[in-house]
Enzyme design. Structure first.
Site, PDB file in Angstrom:
ATOM      1  N   LYS A 178       8.624 -42.979 -11.638  1.00  0.00           N
ATOM      2  CA  LYS A 178       8.965 -44.066 -10.716  1.00  0.00           C
ATOM      3  C   LYS A 178       8.204 -43.934  -9.405  1.00  0.00           C
ATOM      4  CE  LYS A 178      11.819 -44.879  -7.400  1.00  0.00           C
ATOM      5  NZ  LYS A 178      10.911 -45.724  -6.653  1.00  0.00           N
ATOM      6  N   GLU A 252      11.401 -31.902  -3.645  1.00  0.00           N
ATOM      7  CA  GLU A 252      10.204 -31.553  -2.842  1.00  0.00           C
ATOM      8  C   GLU A 252      10.247 -32.485  -1.643  1.00  0.00           C
ATOM      9  OE1 GLU A 252       7.787 -29.323  -3.603  1.00  0.00           O
ATOM     10  OE2 GLU A 252       8.372 -28.851  -5.662  1.00  0.00           O
ATOM     11  N   CYS A 287       3.367 -34.737   3.822  1.00  0.00           N
ATOM     12  CA  CYS A 287       4.391 -33.695   3.970  1.00  0.00           C
ATOM     13  C   CYS A 287       3.767 -32.430   4.540  1.00  0.00           C
ATOM     14  CB  CYS A 287       5.036 -33.408   2.619  1.00  0.00           C
ATOM     15  SG  CYS A 287       3.857 -32.862   1.376  1.00  0.00           S
ATOM     16  N   GLU A 389      11.054 -35.136  11.268  1.00  0.00           N
ATOM     17  CA  GLU A 389       9.750 -35.546  10.735  1.00  0.00           C
ATOM     18  C   GLU A 389       9.410 -36.943  11.260  1.00  0.00           C
ATOM     19  OE1 GLU A 389       9.632 -36.249   6.484  1.00  0.00           O
ATOM     20  OE2 GLU A 389       7.794 -35.078   6.296  1.00  0.00           O
TER      21      GLU A 389
HETATM   22  P1  NAD Z   1      11.794 -41.787   0.401  1.00  0.00           P
HETATM   23  O1  NAD Z   1      12.721 -40.640   0.310  1.00  0.00           O
HETATM   24  O2  NAD Z   1      12.170 -42.965   1.209  1.00  0.00           O
HETATM   25  O3  NAD Z   1      11.466 -42.353  -1.079  1.00  0.00           O
HETATM   26  C1  NAD Z   1      10.963 -41.520  -2.085  1.00  0.00           C
HETATM   27  C2  NAD Z   1      11.179 -42.187  -3.436  1.00  0.00           C
HETATM   28  O4  NAD Z   1      12.575 -42.280  -3.691  1.00  0.00           O
HETATM   29  C3  NAD Z   1      10.638 -43.620  -3.516  1.00  0.00           C
HETATM   30  O5  NAD Z   1      10.087 -43.822  -4.793  1.00  0.00           O
HETATM   31  C4  NAD Z   1      11.893 -44.453  -3.329  1.00  0.00           C
HETATM   32  O6  NAD Z   1      11.798 -45.738  -3.916  1.00  0.00           O
HETATM   33  C5  NAD Z   1      12.902 -43.601  -4.072  1.00  0.00           C
HETATM   34  N1  NAD Z   1      14.303 -43.855  -3.740  1.00  0.00           N
HETATM   35  C6  NAD Z   1      14.819 -44.351  -2.587  1.00  0.00           C
HETATM   36  N2  NAD Z   1      16.168 -44.391  -2.672  1.00  0.00           N
HETATM   37  C7  NAD Z   1      16.503 -43.896  -3.882  1.00  0.00           C
HETATM   38  C8  NAD Z   1      17.731 -43.676  -4.538  1.00  0.00           C
HETATM   39  N3  NAD Z   1      18.910 -43.951  -3.960  1.00  0.00           N
HETATM   40  N4  NAD Z   1      17.719 -43.159  -5.790  1.00  0.00           N
HETATM   41  C9  NAD Z   1      16.549 -42.841  -6.384  1.00  0.00           C
HETATM   42  N5  NAD Z   1      15.340 -43.047  -5.816  1.00  0.00           N
HETATM   43  C10 NAD Z   1      15.330 -43.568  -4.568  1.00  0.00           C
HETATM   44  O7  NAD Z   1      10.416 -41.178   0.914  1.00  0.00           O
HETATM   45  P2  NAD Z   1       9.069 -41.950   1.252  1.00  0.00           P
HETATM   46  O8  NAD Z   1       9.225 -42.672   2.541  1.00  0.00           O
HETATM   47  O9  NAD Z   1       8.597 -42.708   0.066  1.00  0.00           O
HETATM   48  O10 NAD Z   1       8.043 -40.711   1.424  1.00  0.00           O
HETATM   49  C11 NAD Z   1       7.967 -39.951   2.574  1.00  0.00           C
HETATM   50  C12 NAD Z   1       8.724 -38.640   2.428  1.00  0.00           C
HETATM   51  O11 NAD Z   1       8.276 -37.901   1.299  1.00  0.00           O
HETATM   52  C13 NAD Z   1       8.469 -37.727   3.621  1.00  0.00           C
HETATM   53  O12 NAD Z   1       9.678 -37.102   3.996  1.00  0.00           O
HETATM   54  C14 NAD Z   1       7.475 -36.703   3.084  1.00  0.00           C
HETATM   55  O13 NAD Z   1       7.454 -35.493   3.779  1.00  0.00           O
HETATM   56  C15 NAD Z   1       7.981 -36.545   1.685  1.00  0.00           C
HETATM   57  N6  NAD Z   1       6.949 -35.966   0.810  1.00  0.00           N
HETATM   58  C16 NAD Z   1       7.124 -34.670   0.347  1.00  0.00           C
HETATM   59  C17 NAD Z   1       6.135 -34.087  -0.449  1.00  0.00           C
HETATM   60  C18 NAD Z   1       6.293 -32.673  -0.979  1.00  0.00           C
HETATM   61  O14 NAD Z   1       5.549 -32.294  -1.887  1.00  0.00           O
HETATM   62  N7  NAD Z   1       7.186 -31.852  -0.457  1.00  0.00           N
HETATM   63  C19 NAD Z   1       4.986 -34.817  -0.805  1.00  0.00           C
HETATM   64  C20 NAD Z   1       4.844 -36.111  -0.305  1.00  0.00           C
HETATM   65  C21 NAD Z   1       5.840 -36.680   0.492  1.00  0.00           C
END
Ligand code: NAD
Length: 486
Positions: A178, A252, A287, A389
């Protein structure tokens, strides 16, 4: 620029089918560099999740009956197909979220991780150990979970395809992947390439979805494990949703990484690395971004001057131009939020604004979501700016007096994803690295996420690891089989 006909939505990929009509309204995808519509994308809801899980479970049964040599070769075939399409994947990655195409490394990672994990398929996955007081044969085997759900953030669909989908397949699972609705284009193409490479239809299903579809995936009883990459707020919602079926979840998450510049560091090199690891790296939307730069007070002024020079000379522009280093942020809402974070920090006296802080309004950039790379000096590490962040091109400079002070400030956040150390003294580097509460420590270099290196967080930066054997293990469950002898 439109990547597709704006009227017909780009369809989800379930098995070999592209579903352009779903139970939910399609999502208008916006290109952040222009603020203009780019494509219309079908969104998955509970019905489509159900179809994808069925397809994945059926494909997994076929996948696991193939010999290990065949599965290894299929993953190598997929890597070959990905390699032939690196340029196209990199371009779609740019169209997804406006990241400069000079970050084509995200597509290259996919090729590298597929080859790395293909190598595990036909290597030992279990062991046999004697048991006390018995001559039984005691086997410890590792098996796939079945159908797993992989949820990606908008800034990492190719990275997550590399670091999670590749090991999931190598371990014998099928995947419902997803991507975020904000960045679905490269992931959908990756799904097509899986079919072109001859993977069983349904082994990799691509379901762009917002929170509703993601929640349905987490709650589906046919999903044996969830691998989630994203923010802490979403992780909490996912962990609560997964509790109903006791579905295991790997997380992650984000970071507030410290980049420590000691007084013996090469300041010219450290300034360049810190700029590219900080505000310039995907406009701070990574991240792995080092958003807190801790500088020894003896070199604070000398470093700051060099650092700001590098930041202010970064080439800002069209993300599809290979010379562009710095692109837009993901959305108008993100831009407003980030400008607000900077304004709040300055107004509350949490730091001094040294560079940037404003939306870029030059003609060619005005319609896109461009923000100046932003630097604040003498930042209070207890302020919201240093503790949460920002996920934008904003870094804090924080002076420290000695090694103990640097370690204390570095560890003083709820996060623990990465840390960076710049020093010529390797004893000091290693001693400090051991004291940092961080999943990765990179010394005299920027972030180096590799297929061989386990990557993941301490504390609120997550619970899992991607890469290497540790990354494979996230997608295997352990079985003990004892055979009585005599
Ligand atoms: P987000 O948490 O808003 O969304 C991540 C994913 O979760 C998206 O696909 C979103 O549609 C989905 N999602 C949202 N609500 C959900 C729910 N209730 N149930 C299931 N899925 C749901 O994050 P974002 O804004 O897309 O990305 C940024 C974040 O990701 C930052 O905090 C960044 O640090 C982190 N990130 C971490 C890594 C790592 O490897 N540690 C890598 C890249 C990004």
């Amino acid at each position: 620029m439109m990547v597709a006909d704006p009227v017909t939505p780009i369809g989800l990929l379930i098995g070999t089918d592209r579903l352009t009509r779903t139970s939910l309204a399609p999502h208008p995808h916006i290109y952040p560099a222009t603020g203009a519509p780019n494509a219309t994308v079908a969104l998955a809801g509970a019905d489509e999740v159900g179809m994808a899980v069925s397809a994945a479970r059926e494909a997994q049964r076929e996948w696991i009956t193939l010999g290990v040599g065949q599965r290894r070769d299929k993953l190598i075939d997929l890597a070959d197909v990905v390699r032939e399409h690196l340029g196209e994947l990199a371009e779609l990655n740019t169209l997804d979220y406006g990241v400069p195409i000079s970050y084509a490394g995200n597509a290259v990672m996919l090729d590298q991780f597929l080859r790395h994990f293909a190598g595990y398929v036909d290597k030992p996955h279990g062991s046999s150990t004697p048991v006390s007081g018995s001559s039984d044969v005691n086997l410890i085997e590792r098996e796939p979970f079945g159908a797993v759900g992989v949820i990606a953030p908008w800034n990492g669909s190719l990275v997550v395809a590399a670091s999670c989908v590749a090991p999931a397949l190598a371990a014998g699972n099928a995947v419902v992947f997803k991507p975020s609705e904000l960045a679905p284009l490269a992931a959908l193409r990756f799904g097509e390439l899986c079919l072109e490479a001859g993977l069983p239809p349904g082994l990799v299903n691509i379901l762009p979805a917002a929170a509703e579809g993601g929640d349905a995936l987490v709650r589906h009883a046919g999903i044996a494990k969830i691998h989630f990459t994203g923010g802490g707020h979403t992780a909490r919602a996912i962990l609560r949703a997964a509790a109903d079926n006791l579905t295991p979840v790997v997380t992650e998450l984000g970071g507030k990484s410290a980049n420590i510049i000691f007084d013996d560091a090469d300041l010219d090199i450290a300034a360049v690395r810190s700029a590219h690891q900080g505000p310039l790296m995907q406009s701070g939307q990574s991240c792995a971004c080092a958003s807190r730069i801790l500088v020894h007070e003896a070199v604070y002024e000398a470093f700051t001057e060099r650092f700001i020079d590098v930041v202010e000379s970064a080439r800002i522009g069209d993300p599809l131009d290979p010379a562009t280093v710095f692109g837009p942020v993901i959305s108008a809402a993100a831009l407003d939020r980030i400008v607000g974070v900077v304004g709040e920090a300055v107004d509350s006296g949490s730091g001094d604004l040294l560079a940037g802080g404003r939306r870029l309004t030059e003609d060619s950039l005005a319609a896109g979501y461009y923000l100046e790379p932003t630097v604040l000096g003498n930042v209070d590490n207890t302020s919201p700016l240093a503790q949460t962040e920002t996920f934008g091109p904003v870094v804090s400079l924080i002076p420290f007096a000695d090694d103990d002070g640097a370690v204390r400030i570095a560890n003083d956040t709820p996060y623990g994803l990465n840390a960076f150390v710049h020093t010529r003294d390797l004893t000091r580097a290693h001693t400090v690295a051991r004291r940092l509460q961080s999943g990765s420590v990179w010394i005299n270099q920027g972030s180096r996420i590799s297929p061989q290196g386990p990557y993941g967080g301490y504390k609120q930066s997550g619970s899992g690891r991607t890469g290497g054997l540790e990354g494979l293990r996230e997608f295997q469950q352990v079985k003990n089989i004892r055979i009585g002898i005599g």
